[in-house]
Motif scaffolding. Structure first.
Motif, PDB file in Angstrom:
ATOM      1  N   VAL A 102       0.735  -1.196   0.092  1.00 19.72           N
ATOM      2  CA  VAL A 102      -0.014   0.024  -0.122  1.00 19.72           C
ATOM      3  C   VAL A 102       0.844   1.354  -0.091  1.00 19.72           C
ATOM      4  CG1 VAL A 102      -1.705   1.254   1.424  1.00 19.72           C
ATOM      5  CG2 VAL A 102      -1.966  -1.125   0.942  1.00 19.72           C
ATOM      6  N   VAL A 103       1.685   1.098   0.909  1.00 14.01           N
ATOM      7  CA  VAL A 103       2.758   2.447   0.792  1.00 14.01           C
ATOM      8  C   VAL A 103       3.584   2.443  -0.518  1.00 14.01           C
ATOM      9  CG1 VAL A 103       4.859   3.170   1.891  1.00 14.01           C
ATOM     10  CG2 VAL A 103       3.106   2.322   3.402  1.00 14.01           C
ATOM     11  N   GLY A 104       3.836   1.606  -1.224  1.00 13.05           N
ATOM     12  CA  GLY A 104       4.833   1.774  -2.409  1.00 13.05           C
ATOM     13  C   GLY A 104       3.628   2.220  -3.432  1.00 13.05           C
ATOM     14  N   LEU A 105       2.462   1.793  -3.278  1.00 12.78           N
ATOM     15  CA  LEU A 105       1.360   2.159  -4.328  1.00 12.78           C
ATOM     16  C   LEU A 105       1.173   3.677  -4.392  1.00 12.78           C
ATOM     17  CD1 LEU A 105      -1.055  -0.891  -4.793  1.00 12.78           C
ATOM     18  CD2 LEU A 105       0.644  -0.022  -6.383  1.00 12.78           C
ATOM     19  N   VAL A 106       1.155   3.990  -2.933  1.00 16.53           N
ATOM     20  CA  VAL A 106       0.597   5.496  -2.828  1.00 16.53           C
ATOM     21  C   VAL A 106       1.954   6.311  -3.169  1.00 16.53           C
ATOM     22  CG1 VAL A 106       0.430   7.349  -0.923  1.00 16.53           C
ATOM     23  CG2 VAL A 106      -0.988   4.931  -0.785  1.00 16.53           C
ATOM     24  N   ALA A 107       3.146   5.953  -2.865  1.00 18.95           N
ATOM     25  CA  ALA A 107       4.439   6.721  -3.346  1.00 18.95           C
ATOM     26  C   ALA A 107       4.422   6.706  -4.990  1.00 18.95           C
ATOM     27  CB  ALA A 107       5.741   5.785  -2.839  1.00 18.95           C
ATOM     28  N   LEU A 108       3.950   5.525  -5.496  1.00 17.13           N
ATOM     29  CA  LEU A 108       3.957   5.759  -7.099  1.00 17.13           C
ATOM     30  C   LEU A 108       2.927   6.713  -7.640  1.00 17.13           C
ATOM     31  CD1 LEU A 108       4.997   4.027  -9.527  1.00 17.13           C
ATOM     32  CD2 LEU A 108       3.401   2.339  -9.390  1.00 17.13           C
ATOM     33  N   THR A 109       1.862   6.760  -6.986  1.00 20.33           N
ATOM     34  CA  THR A 109       0.860   7.444  -7.551  1.00 20.33           C
ATOM     35  C   THR A 109       1.307   9.027  -7.287  1.00 20.33           C
ATOM     36  OG1 THR A 109      -0.351   7.385  -5.638  1.00 20.33           O
ATOM     37  CG2 THR A 109      -0.966   5.994  -7.484  1.00 20.33           C
ATOM     38  N   THR A 110       1.962   9.057  -6.227  1.00 22.68           N
ATOM     39  CA  THR A 110       2.558  10.370  -5.860  1.00 22.68           C
ATOM     40  C   THR A 110       3.619  10.851  -6.787  1.00 22.68           C
ATOM     41  OG1 THR A 110       2.276  10.139  -3.609  1.00 22.68           O
ATOM     42  CG2 THR A 110       3.706  11.965  -4.088  1.00 22.68           C
ATOM     43  N   VAL A 111       4.544   9.992  -7.211  1.00 23.10           N
ATOM     44  CA  VAL A 111       5.660  10.154  -8.245  1.00 23.10           C
ATOM     45  C   VAL A 111       5.080  10.678  -9.522  1.00 23.10           C
ATOM     46  CG1 VAL A 111       7.544   9.267  -9.453  1.00 23.10           C
ATOM     47  CG2 VAL A 111       7.324   8.942  -6.790  1.00 23.10           C
ATOM     48  N   ILE A 112       3.824   9.561  -9.928  1.00 25.90           N
ATOM     49  CA  ILE A 112       3.452   9.820 -11.311  1.00 25.90           C
ATOM     50  C   ILE A 112       2.369  11.165 -11.502  1.00 25.90           C
ATOM     51  CG2 ILE A 112       1.645   8.889 -12.993  1.00 25.90           C
ATOM     52  CD1 ILE A 112       2.485   6.193 -11.855  1.00 25.90           C
ATOM     53  N   SER A 113       1.899  11.510 -10.448  1.00 24.27           N
ATOM     54  CA  SER A 113       1.000  12.905 -10.524  1.00 24.27           C
ATOM     55  C   SER A 113       1.793  14.002 -10.341  1.00 24.27           C
ATOM     56  CB  SER A 113       0.003  12.652  -9.884  1.00 24.27           C
ATOM     57  OG  SER A 113       0.178  12.521  -8.269  1.00 24.27           O
TER      58      SER A 113
END
Length: 56
Positions: free
Chosen positions: A45-56
């Motif tokens: 979950v933390v990795g997915l949140v970090a990925l979405t933060t980096v992408i957006s």
């Protein structure tokens, strides 16, 4: 099947009740697996949140 007769001669059909049992507490092996699964899930979950933060 257990049938009961109500007023007016109507039949009422009840479901059969399942057997009751007591739940057993988790063993130390199961507790360890729960902790590992919780850590992996949290990391995902933390990795997915970090990925979405980096992408957006």
């Amino acid at each position: 099947m257990p049938y009961t007769t109500e007023e007016g001669g109507r039949l009422n059909n009840f479901a059969s009740e399942p057997k009751m049992y007591e739940a057993e507490p988790p063993t130390s092996q199961e507790k360890r697996n729960y902790v590992i699964l919780g850590v992996v899930s949290t990391a995902l979950v933390v990795g997915l949140v970090a990925l979405t933060t980096v992408i957006s």
